[in-house]
Design a protein around this motif. Sequence first.
Motif, PDB file in Angstrom:
ATOM      1  N   LEU A   1       0.816  -1.216   0.000  1.00  0.00           N
ATOM      2  CA  LEU A   1       0.000   0.000   0.000  1.00  0.00           C
ATOM      3  C   LEU A   1       0.850   1.267   0.000  1.00  0.00           C
ATOM      4  CD1 LEU A   1      -2.800   1.390   0.192  1.00  0.00           C
ATOM      5  CD2 LEU A   1      -2.479   1.345   2.673  1.00  0.00           C
ATOM      6  N   HIS A   2       1.777   1.375   0.937  1.00  0.00           N
ATOM      7  CA  HIS A   2       2.558   2.612   1.048  1.00  0.00           C
ATOM      8  C   HIS A   2       3.367   2.873  -0.219  1.00  0.00           C
ATOM      9  CE1 HIS A   2       5.545   5.523   2.396  1.00  0.00           C
ATOM     10  NE2 HIS A   2       4.599   5.915   3.236  1.00  0.00           N
ATOM     11  N   GLU A   3       4.039   1.854  -0.733  1.00  0.00           N
ATOM     12  CA  GLU A   3       4.829   2.013  -1.957  1.00  0.00           C
ATOM     13  C   GLU A   3       3.936   2.398  -3.136  1.00  0.00           C
ATOM     14  OE1 GLU A   3       7.572  -0.777  -4.872  1.00  0.00           O
ATOM     15  OE2 GLU A   3       7.281  -1.407  -2.783  1.00  0.00           O
ATOM     16  N   PHE A   4       2.767   1.782  -3.218  1.00  0.00           N
ATOM     17  CA  PHE A   4       1.799   2.071  -4.272  1.00  0.00           C
ATOM     18  C   PHE A   4       1.333   3.525  -4.202  1.00  0.00           C
ATOM     19  CE2 PHE A   4      -2.677   1.825  -5.851  1.00  0.00           C
ATOM     20  CZ  PHE A   4      -2.401   1.449  -7.154  1.00  0.00           C
TER      21      PHE A   4
ATOM     22  N   HIS B   1       1.503   9.285  -5.995  1.00  0.00           N
ATOM     23  CA  HIS B   1       1.765  10.674  -5.637  1.00  0.00           C
ATOM     24  C   HIS B   1       2.940  11.261  -6.423  1.00  0.00           C
ATOM     25  CE1 HIS B   1       3.507  13.920  -3.153  1.00  0.00           C
ATOM     26  NE2 HIS B   1       2.238  14.206  -2.903  1.00  0.00           N
ATOM     27  N   ASP B   2       4.028  10.489  -6.566  1.00  0.00           N
ATOM     28  CA  ASP B   2       5.275  11.041  -7.098  1.00  0.00           C
ATOM     29  C   ASP B   2       5.431  10.956  -8.611  1.00  0.00           C
ATOM     30  OD1 ASP B   2       5.896  11.540  -4.478  1.00  0.00           O
ATOM     31  OD2 ASP B   2       7.364   9.927  -4.301  1.00  0.00           O
ATOM     32  N   ASP B   3       4.789  10.000  -9.253  1.00  0.00           N
ATOM     33  CA  ASP B   3       4.956   9.829 -10.686  1.00  0.00           C
ATOM     34  C   ASP B   3       4.453  11.069 -11.428  1.00  0.00           C
ATOM     35  OD1 ASP B   3       3.776   8.872 -13.482  1.00  0.00           O
ATOM     36  OD2 ASP B   3       5.386   7.491 -12.907  1.00  0.00           O
ATOM     37  N   SER B   4       5.284  11.633 -12.299  1.00  0.00           N
ATOM     38  CA  SER B   4       4.950  12.901 -12.962  1.00  0.00           C
ATOM     39  C   SER B   4       3.758  12.786 -13.910  1.00  0.00           C
ATOM     40  CB  SER B   4       6.169  13.439 -13.721  1.00  0.00           C
ATOM     41  OG  SER B   4       6.561  12.516 -14.720  1.00  0.00           O
ATOM     42  N   GLU B   5       3.501  11.595 -14.445  1.00  0.00           N
ATOM     43  CA  GLU B   5       2.340  11.429 -15.327  1.00  0.00           C
ATOM     44  C   GLU B   5       1.040  11.249 -14.538  1.00  0.00           C
ATOM     45  OE1 GLU B   5       3.368   8.039 -17.717  1.00  0.00           O
ATOM     46  OE2 GLU B   5       4.168   9.321 -19.304  1.00  0.00           O
ATOM     47  N   LEU B   6       1.143  10.934 -13.262  1.00  0.00           N
ATOM     48  CA  LEU B   6      -0.037  10.701 -12.432  1.00  0.00           C
ATOM     49  C   LEU B   6      -0.273  11.863 -11.471  1.00  0.00           C
ATOM     50  CD1 LEU B   6       0.497   6.922 -11.620  1.00  0.00           C
ATOM     51  CD2 LEU B   6      -0.744   7.963 -13.533  1.00  0.00           C
ATOM     52  N   LYS B   7       0.680  12.092 -10.610  1.00  0.00           N
ATOM     53  CA  LYS B   7       0.670  13.209  -9.655  1.00  0.00           C
ATOM     54  C   LYS B   7      -0.641  13.312  -8.868  1.00  0.00           C
ATOM     55  CE  LYS B   7       3.325  16.511  -8.177  1.00  0.00           C
ATOM     56  NZ  LYS B   7       4.340  16.049  -7.246  1.00  0.00           N
ATOM     57  N   PHE B   8      -1.003  12.206  -8.194  1.00  0.00           N
ATOM     58  CA  PHE B   8      -2.171  12.239  -7.321  1.00  0.00           C
ATOM     59  C   PHE B   8      -1.774  13.007  -6.069  1.00  0.00           C
ATOM     60  CE2 PHE B   8      -3.600   8.909 -10.139  1.00  0.00           C
ATOM     61  CZ  PHE B   8      -4.955   9.192 -10.243  1.00  0.00           C
ATOM     62  N   ASP B   9      -1.986  14.319  -6.135  1.00  0.00           N
ATOM     63  CA  ASP B   9      -1.478  15.230  -5.117  1.00  0.00           C
ATOM     64  C   ASP B   9      -2.486  15.560  -4.016  1.00  0.00           C
ATOM     65  OD1 ASP B   9      -3.067  16.545  -6.970  1.00  0.00           O
ATOM     66  OD2 ASP B   9      -1.839  18.354  -7.023  1.00  0.00           O
ATOM     67  N   TYR B  10      -3.704  15.033  -4.131  1.00  0.00           N
ATOM     68  CA  TYR B  10      -4.752  15.397  -3.182  1.00  0.00           C
ATOM     69  C   TYR B  10      -5.463  14.148  -2.666  1.00  0.00           C
ATOM     70  CZ  TYR B  10      -9.108  17.656  -1.560  1.00  0.00           C
ATOM     71  OH  TYR B  10     -10.190  18.069  -0.826  1.00  0.00           O
ATOM     72  N   LEU B  11      -5.338  13.902  -1.378  1.00  0.00           N
ATOM     73  CA  LEU B  11      -6.102  12.844  -0.718  1.00  0.00           C
ATOM     74  C   LEU B  11      -7.417  13.467  -0.271  1.00  0.00           C
ATOM     75  CD1 LEU B  11      -6.423  10.009   0.600  1.00  0.00           C
ATOM     76  CD2 LEU B  11      -5.313  10.980   2.617  1.00  0.00           C
ATOM     77  N   VAL B  12      -8.504  13.120  -0.950  1.00  0.00           N
ATOM     78  CA  VAL B  12      -9.807  13.706  -0.645  1.00  0.00           C
ATOM     79  C   VAL B  12     -10.309  13.205   0.699  1.00  0.00           C
ATOM     80  CG1 VAL B  12     -12.213  13.924  -1.413  1.00  0.00           C
ATOM     81  CG2 VAL B  12     -10.356  13.882  -3.100  1.00  0.00           C
ATOM     82  N   MET B  13     -10.246  11.883   0.880  1.00  0.00           N
ATOM     83  CA  MET B  13     -10.686  11.296   2.135  1.00  0.00           C
ATOM     84  C   MET B  13     -10.188   9.874   2.230  1.00  0.00           C
ATOM     85  SD  MET B  13     -13.263   8.891   2.008  1.00  0.00           S
ATOM     86  CE  MET B  13     -13.835   8.025   0.576  1.00  0.00           C
ATOM     87  N   MET B  14     -10.257   9.366   3.444  1.00  0.00           N
ATOM     88  CA  MET B  14      -9.885   7.975   3.709  1.00  0.00           C
ATOM     89  C   MET B  14     -10.815   7.474   4.797  1.00  0.00           C
ATOM     90  SD  MET B  14      -7.949   6.457   6.307  1.00  0.00           S
ATOM     91  CE  MET B  14      -7.809   4.722   6.402  1.00  0.00           C
TER      92      MET B  14
ATOM     93  N   VAL C   1     -10.430   2.559   2.391  1.00  0.00           N
ATOM     94  CA  VAL C   1     -10.777   3.184   1.121  1.00  0.00           C
ATOM     95  C   VAL C   1     -10.187   4.592   1.087  1.00  0.00           C
ATOM     96  CG1 VAL C   1     -12.658   3.851  -0.423  1.00  0.00           C
ATOM     97  CG2 VAL C   1     -12.951   1.891   1.119  1.00  0.00           C
ATOM     98  N   TYR C   2      -9.413   4.873   0.050  1.00  0.00           N
ATOM     99  CA  TYR C   2      -8.772   6.176  -0.139  1.00  0.00           C
ATOM    100  C   TYR C   2      -9.281   6.759  -1.449  1.00  0.00           C
ATOM    101  CZ  TYR C   2      -5.322   4.160   3.093  1.00  0.00           C
ATOM    102  OH  TYR C   2      -4.700   3.561   4.159  1.00  0.00           O
ATOM    103  N   GLU C   3      -9.768   7.989  -1.420  1.00  0.00           N
ATOM    104  CA  GLU C   3     -10.154   8.670  -2.656  1.00  0.00           C
ATOM    105  C   GLU C   3      -9.079   9.707  -2.970  1.00  0.00           C
ATOM    106  OE1 GLU C   3     -13.552  11.539  -4.501  1.00  0.00           O
ATOM    107  OE2 GLU C   3     -14.228   9.896  -3.219  1.00  0.00           O
ATOM    108  N   LEU C   4      -8.501   9.578  -4.160  1.00  0.00           N
ATOM    109  CA  LEU C   4      -7.394  10.437  -4.568  1.00  0.00           C
ATOM    110  C   LEU C   4      -7.783  11.259  -5.791  1.00  0.00           C
ATOM    111  CD1 LEU C   4      -4.564   7.745  -4.480  1.00  0.00           C
ATOM    112  CD2 LEU C   4      -5.239   9.296  -2.634  1.00  0.00           C
ATOM    113  N   ARG C   5      -7.177  12.425  -5.896  1.00  0.00           N
ATOM    114  CA  ARG C   5      -7.343  13.259  -7.092  1.00  0.00           C
ATOM    115  C   ARG C   5      -5.982  13.750  -7.546  1.00  0.00           C
ATOM    116  NH1 ARG C   5     -13.197  15.547  -7.493  1.00  0.00           N
ATOM    117  NH2 ARG C   5     -14.092  14.119  -6.011  1.00  0.00           N
ATOM    118  N   SER C   6      -5.865  13.811  -8.857  1.00  0.00           N
ATOM    119  CA  SER C   6      -4.708  14.453  -9.459  1.00  0.00           C
ATOM    120  C   SER C   6      -5.209  15.774 -10.015  1.00  0.00           C
ATOM    121  CB  SER C   6      -4.129  13.591 -10.579  1.00  0.00           C
ATOM    122  OG  SER C   6      -3.137  14.311 -11.278  1.00  0.00           O
ATOM    123  N   ILE C   7      -4.948  16.835  -9.311  1.00  0.00           N
ATOM    124  CA  ILE C   7      -5.423  18.147  -9.756  1.00  0.00           C
ATOM    125  C   ILE C   7      -4.757  18.545 -11.071  1.00  0.00           C
ATOM    126  CG2 ILE C   7      -5.558  20.603  -9.169  1.00  0.00           C
ATOM    127  CD1 ILE C   7      -6.009  19.640  -6.235  1.00  0.00           C
TER     128      ILE C   7
END
Length: 176
Positions: free
Chosen positions: A37-40, A45-58, A73-79
Amino acid sequence: MTNEELFEKIQSKFGEYIVEHDTFRNELSVTIKKEKLHEFMQFLHDDSELKFDYLVMMTAVDFPKREERFDLVYELRSIPHKMIMRVKTRTKEDEAVDSVCDIWHSANWDERETYDMFGIKFNNHPDLRRILMPEDWEGYPLRKDYPLKGKPEDDVWLDKHLPEGQIKKPRHTRMP
């Protein structure tokens, strides 16, 4: 990036750790083994093509009859890339899950709430303690085996800590 392209990218790196995936209403959901989970999450978060920079909720979902009782359950957004994604992992009742507070600081309170309401512990959390319930409260109110109206012994706690007249009795009623 489409959901299909997103999943292909994820699958190429974490394929053997993906338990299941689904797309509903143009939102990709991926269930990953908790060991990764943590590595995923760091990758998302870090991959430049993805950049999921916002954790909406968990949060968590309780399946008391299942061996791996809880889904986190984690909801993520890449702004920057305008993408939405849901990540899930499963855990047993007495197993801890790695915290993602070091990736998204906003996870701090969500993980504390999940600990407080479900009893799920998080490894490496900076301040894992109750956030909604009092420190001396026993039990986890959002578990499905917690009584809907609370436990009769909860009355003892309430009587001890709340001023007289603040609670209308009877709090617990029995079905005939």
